[in-house]
Design a protein around this motif. Sequence first.
Motif, PDB file in Angstrom:
ATOM      1  N   TYR A 181       8.342  -0.137  -0.110  1.00 49.45           N
ATOM      2  CA  TYR A 181       8.766  -0.528   1.242  1.00 49.45           C
ATOM      3  C   TYR A 181       9.741  -1.693   1.197  1.00 49.45           C
ATOM      4  CZ  TYR A 181       4.524   2.104   2.350  1.00 49.45           C
ATOM      5  OH  TYR A 181       3.566   3.073   2.436  1.00 49.45           O
ATOM      6  N   GLN A 182      10.662  -1.698   2.153  1.00 49.68           N
ATOM      7  CA  GLN A 182      11.529  -2.854   2.374  1.00 49.68           C
ATOM      8  C   GLN A 182      11.745  -3.005   3.874  1.00 49.68           C
ATOM      9  OE1 GLN A 182      13.126  -5.365   0.270  1.00 49.68           O
ATOM     10  NE2 GLN A 182      13.188  -6.131   2.375  1.00 49.68           N
ATOM     11  N   TRP A 183      11.409  -4.204   4.388  1.00 48.02           N
ATOM     12  CA  TRP A 183      11.579  -4.486   5.811  1.00 48.02           C
ATOM     13  C   TRP A 183      12.933  -5.151   6.043  1.00 48.02           C
ATOM     14  CZ3 TRP A 183       7.963  -2.979   9.463  1.00 48.02           C
ATOM     15  CH2 TRP A 183       6.728  -2.548   8.966  1.00 48.02           C
ATOM     16  N   THR A 202      13.645 -11.124   2.701  1.00 42.64           N
ATOM     17  CA  THR A 202      13.215 -11.494   1.357  1.00 42.64           C
ATOM     18  C   THR A 202      11.694 -11.380   1.206  1.00 42.64           C
ATOM     19  OG1 THR A 202      15.078 -13.011   1.153  1.00 42.64           O
ATOM     20  CG2 THR A 202      13.257 -13.320  -0.382  1.00 42.64           C
ATOM     21  N   ALA A 203      11.279 -10.703   0.155  1.00 40.32           N
ATOM     22  CA  ALA A 203       9.866 -10.562  -0.222  1.00 40.32           C
ATOM     23  C   ALA A 203       9.052  -9.728   0.768  1.00 40.32           C
ATOM     24  CB  ALA A 203       9.210 -11.926  -0.420  1.00 40.32           C
ATOM     25  N   ALA A 204       9.692  -9.086   1.722  1.00 39.17           N
ATOM     26  CA  ALA A 204       8.956  -8.235   2.678  1.00 39.17           C
ATOM     27  C   ALA A 204       8.938  -6.810   2.143  1.00 39.17           C
ATOM     28  CB  ALA A 204       9.605  -8.308   4.055  1.00 39.17           C
ATOM     29  N   TYR A 240       4.030  -6.130   7.718  1.00 38.85           N
ATOM     30  CA  TYR A 240       4.905  -7.298   7.809  1.00 38.85           C
ATOM     31  C   TYR A 240       4.488  -8.133   9.012  1.00 38.85           C
ATOM     32  CZ  TYR A 240       8.950 -10.210   8.728  1.00 38.85           C
ATOM     33  OH  TYR A 240       9.769 -11.286   8.984  1.00 38.85           O
ATOM     34  N   LYS A 241       4.214  -9.433   8.766  1.00 39.28           N
ATOM     35  CA  LYS A 241       3.840 -10.339   9.845  1.00 39.28           C
ATOM     36  C   LYS A 241       5.097 -10.980  10.422  1.00 39.28           C
ATOM     37  CE  LYS A 241       0.679 -14.093  11.055  1.00 39.28           C
ATOM     38  NZ  LYS A 241      -0.385 -14.998  10.573  1.00 39.28           N
TER      39      LYS A 241
END
Length: 267
Positions: free
Chosen positions: A176-178, A186-188, A193-194
């Motif tokens: 996954y990438q948000w 970055t880092a999501a 995802y919050k």
Amino acid sequence: MITFCLAILTTLSLVTAPIAGAASDVAGPVLVSSTVTPKSLNIATGPATVKVTLRLTDQTGASEPVVTLGNDATGQSQGFGAMTLISGTAKDGTWERSMTIPQGSATGPWNVTLYPLSDTLGNDSTGFQTLATLNVTATPALAPAPTPTVSGTTKVGRTLTAVPGTWSPAPVTLSYQWYRSGVAITAATMSTYKLTATDSGKTITVRVTGRRSGYTTASRTSAPTAAITAGTLTAPTPTISGTTKVGCTLTAALGTWAPSPVTLSYQ
């Protein structure tokens, strides 16, 4: 006598009249640019087509250029033939040809070869040229990947969850990438995802990528969420404890504020 001389002069003028372009054009066409797309082809489920585009210039006019596809290891070749002028003129024009590698052909490197160029006067330029080397594979593809969706409340402090759908054939490893308004966060890279204050006013999407050994990788991106709004704090009414006499200390009982962390101040 006068008539005879005029006849000779007329004949000489016809013989020595220059052919347009013949005296000044002694060079072959010039290859200004070339593109070959795509460079990677997968023939696992059917034929694959590559498009070759050239720009040629020549003082007199280029003859139709010729290209072909070939696999040097097996000797297979496809698509030999003349290109078509799609814009400009033979003196400065863009030429194009599409060539197809059938399903079942050899895999590995295939070369796109341009034959020696020539113009309408017979001037040649260059030898055989390799315009590109294609990577031809026959890797099976994953089934058409579903478009992921995003669930959750679009407020700062809340958590969104990626719903990837069913990928096949199983097992498929998902990553996954948000994204925040199209920019990777970055880092999501988890399935959840919050939302933070930085997300306020922005839209959020998630891209899901599926991988399985022996299959081509596939990626799908969700539709954007609504613009993220400011979060709402859960704010309980505080109470006061302690003895209400001069000299005694009172204490504020805060209750539970959420979502944490919440910075509190007192008056």
